[in-house]
Write a protein that holds these residues in place. Structure first.
Motif, PDB file in Angstrom:
ATOM      1  N   LYS A  63       0.839  -1.200   0.000  1.00 22.06           N
ATOM      2  CA  LYS A  63       0.000   0.000   0.000  1.00 22.06           C
ATOM      3  C   LYS A  63       0.877   1.253   0.000  1.00 22.06           C
ATOM      4  N   ILE A  64       0.589   2.164  -0.915  1.00 24.94           N
ATOM      5  CA  ILE A  64       1.249   3.472  -0.933  1.00 24.94           C
ATOM      6  C   ILE A  64       0.170   4.494  -0.591  1.00 24.94           C
ATOM      7  N   ASP A  65       0.175   4.926   0.642  1.00 30.97           N
ATOM      8  CA  ASP A  65      -0.948   5.701   1.184  1.00 30.97           C
ATOM      9  C   ASP A  65      -0.775   7.197   0.924  1.00 30.97           C
ATOM     10  N   VAL A  66      -1.199   7.632  -0.248  1.00 30.78           N
ATOM     11  CA  VAL A  66      -1.217   9.056  -0.588  1.00 30.78           C
ATOM     12  C   VAL A  66      -2.580   9.371  -1.211  1.00 30.78           C
ATOM     13  N   PRO A  67      -3.063  10.599  -1.079  1.00 32.82           N
ATOM     14  CA  PRO A  67      -4.411  10.932  -1.577  1.00 32.82           C
ATOM     15  C   PRO A  67      -4.469  11.228  -3.071  1.00 32.82           C
ATOM     16  N   TRP A  68      -3.326  11.161  -3.762  1.00 32.45           N
ATOM     17  CA  TRP A  68      -3.285  11.519  -5.174  1.00 32.45           C
ATOM     18  C   TRP A  68      -2.712  10.373  -6.003  1.00 32.45           C
ATOM     19  N   ALA A  69      -2.953  10.441  -7.299  1.00 34.04           N
ATOM     20  CA  ALA A  69      -2.370   9.461  -8.221  1.00 34.04           C
ATOM     21  C   ALA A  69      -1.096  10.006  -8.851  1.00 34.04           C
ATOM     22  N   GLY A  70      -0.978  11.314  -8.888  1.00 34.63           N
ATOM     23  CA  GLY A  70       0.207  11.965  -9.423  1.00 34.63           C
ATOM     24  C   GLY A  70       0.377  13.318  -8.777  1.00 34.63           C
ATOM     25  N   GLN A  71       1.598  13.805  -8.775  1.00 36.77           N
ATOM     26  CA  GLN A  71       1.852  15.100  -8.133  1.00 36.77           C
ATOM     27  C   GLN A  71       3.031  15.791  -8.803  1.00 36.77           C
ATOM     28  N   TYR A  72       2.810  17.044  -9.184  1.00 33.95           N
ATOM     29  CA  TYR A  72       3.901  17.886  -9.672  1.00 33.95           C
ATOM     30  C   TYR A  72       4.560  18.548  -8.466  1.00 33.95           C
ATOM     31  N   ILE A  73       5.887  18.467  -8.416  1.00 33.18           N
ATOM     32  CA  ILE A  73       6.656  19.001  -7.296  1.00 33.18           C
ATOM     33  C   ILE A  73       7.389  20.260  -7.765  1.00 33.18           C
ATOM     34  N   THR A  74       7.290  21.328  -6.985  1.00 37.96           N
ATOM     35  CA  THR A  74       7.950  22.582  -7.366  1.00 37.96           C
ATOM     36  C   THR A  74       9.026  23.015  -6.378  1.00 37.96           C
ATOM     37  N   SER A  75       9.149  22.315  -5.260  1.00 39.72           N
ATOM     38  CA  SER A  75      10.052  22.776  -4.207  1.00 39.72           C
ATOM     39  C   SER A  75      11.221  21.846  -3.945  1.00 39.72           C
ATOM     40  N   ASN A  76      11.487  20.909  -4.863  1.00 32.75           N
ATOM     41  CA  ASN A  76      12.569  19.961  -4.662  1.00 32.75           C
ATOM     42  C   ASN A  76      13.583  20.103  -5.792  1.00 32.75           C
ATOM     43  N   PRO A  77      14.874  20.145  -5.466  1.00 32.53           N
ATOM     44  CA  PRO A  77      15.879  20.339  -6.526  1.00 32.53           C
ATOM     45  C   PRO A  77      16.032  19.139  -7.463  1.00 32.53           C
ATOM     46  N   CYS A  78      15.540  17.991  -7.047  1.00 37.86           N
ATOM     47  CA  CYS A  78      15.700  16.775  -7.836  1.00 37.86           C
ATOM     48  C   CYS A  78      14.400  16.319  -8.488  1.00 37.86           C
ATOM     49  N   THR A  79      13.315  16.328  -7.750  1.00 34.58           N
ATOM     50  CA  THR A  79      12.068  15.695  -8.182  1.00 34.58           C
ATOM     51  C   THR A  79      11.089  16.705  -8.756  1.00 34.58           C
ATOM     52  N   ARG A  80      10.572  16.397  -9.951  1.00 31.80           N
ATOM     53  CA  ARG A  80       9.586  17.268 -10.606  1.00 31.80           C
ATOM     54  C   ARG A  80       8.201  16.657 -10.635  1.00 31.80           C
ATOM     55  N   PHE A  81       8.125  15.329 -10.773  1.00 28.29           N
ATOM     56  CA  PHE A  81       6.820  14.686 -10.913  1.00 28.29           C
ATOM     57  C   PHE A  81       6.882  13.276 -10.336  1.00 28.29           C
TER      58      PHE A  81
END
Length: 332
Positions: A207-225
């Motif tokens: 189980k990956i318990d998050v409320p979304w199926a996808g997320q765009y990240i704007t505050s991380n130097p490495c991760t965008r999506f």
């Protein structure tokens, strides 16, 4: 990154093929298509499968299809066909940070985006083969003679080049003479952004318990999506574990473009854990380097982007139909 099973130690790096093209040969049994150095269908619509469970898949490139009002009319028949066959379905799962324009509609592919490519290749009736590294193209008696890194040269009626521009310019032979100096300068000015994608496969029941199926990240130097791929497609199964994909930012990819895949994978995973603390351990990971991810219009110079792209497309068409009149019943 620690792994919990022997299967988890199987890692694979899939790089964008150096030379990708389609070669058409008209014959009594139909057309033949020979791709470039590809391990499978899809290109940037690549779908990876877990070696532990082929039913577990993850899209490493494009994540969903956006239909604008313009293309809703222009390509209606394509959308109708893909929806009727269940190859596409509307994206209904929540994607945080997605920017939607009025009239746009998004679609996902339940079997992965590579299923779109597979569908049209199957419909064409063409023979398809993979892992051919094209090195040069010459004109021989009104045929295109294509030489590979291995094997004897073969001749074809039409050659369609689909690889990124820098790789077109690396090809040797008569093809170089088709490009004028002005065109070469324009092509050499094309710049691409780069990214890494990391796919993670999990055991059934995870189980990956998050409320979304996808997320765009704007505050991380490495991760965008980030995408929980099975959740994005609205697919739940007790027999198939979830899969997750991470796309990096462009600056991160540029910084680590020539580093080892193992080192880059570790860095991406560390950042992912900081965003999703307590994330379960994957059983298999797959890291993909997209050296040529997208054309970076911000780095171009000269003409407007529309005119620039028109010239680029015109050149590609010239390379494809030079000295040939190629007509098909169904236009693409």
């Amino acid at each position: 990154m620690k792994h919990g099973s022997p299967c988890s130690r199987r890692r694979a790096e899939q790089r964008l093929p150096p030379h990708s093209c389609a070669l058409f040969e008209k014959g009594p049994h139909g057309d033949q298509i020979v791709s470039g150095l590809l391990p499978d269908h899809g290109g940037r619509m690549a779908t990876a499968r877990s070696p532990c469970n082929p039913q577990s898949t993850v899209d490493l490139g494009a994540q969903y299809i956006t239909r604008t009002p313009h293309y809703a009319k222009k390509h209606q028949s394509f959308y109708d066909e893909l929806l009727a066959h269940g190859i596409l379905k509307p994206l209904t799962s929540p994607i945080e940070g997605m920017v939607m324009k009025e009239g746009d509609c998004n679609f996902v592919a339940p079997q992965g985006l590579s299923s779109i490519v597979k569908h049209y290749l199957k419909e064409s009736g063409a023979e398809v083969s993979f892992r051919h590294r094209v090195t040069q193209i010459n004109l021989r008696n009104d045929k295109w003679e294509v030489s590979e890194e291995r094997g004897s040269p073969e001749r074809f009626d039409i050659v369609v080049l689909t690889m990124p521009v820098p790789q077109i310019l690396q090809l040797r032979g008569d093809i170089a003479n088709l490009i004028s100096e002005c065109q070469r300068q324009q092509l050499e000015s094309v710049r691409y952004s780069s990214r890494y994608a990391l796919g993670l496969f999990y055991e059934a029941g995870t189980k990956i318990d998050v409320p979304w199926a996808g997320q765009y990240i704007t505050s991380n130097p490495c991760t965008r999506f980030i995408s929980i791929d099975n959740k994005k497609r609205n697919i739940e199964s007790s027999e198939v574990g979830p899969s997750l994909v991470v796309h990096t930012t462009v600056p991160f990819a540029v910084t680590y473009l020539e580093h080892s895949t193992e080192d880059v994978q570790e860095l991406i995973y560390q950042q992912l854990e900081s965003i999703l603390p307590g994330l379960p351990q994957p059983v298999v990971t797959k890291c993909q380097k997209w050296r040529y991810s997208q054309v970076d219009l911000k780095k171009k110079t000269g003409k407007s982007s529309r005119r620039y792209n028109l010239k680029l497309n015109t050149l590609h068409s010239h390379l494809a139909i030079y000295k040939y009149s190629f007509k098909r019943n169904n236009s693409l």
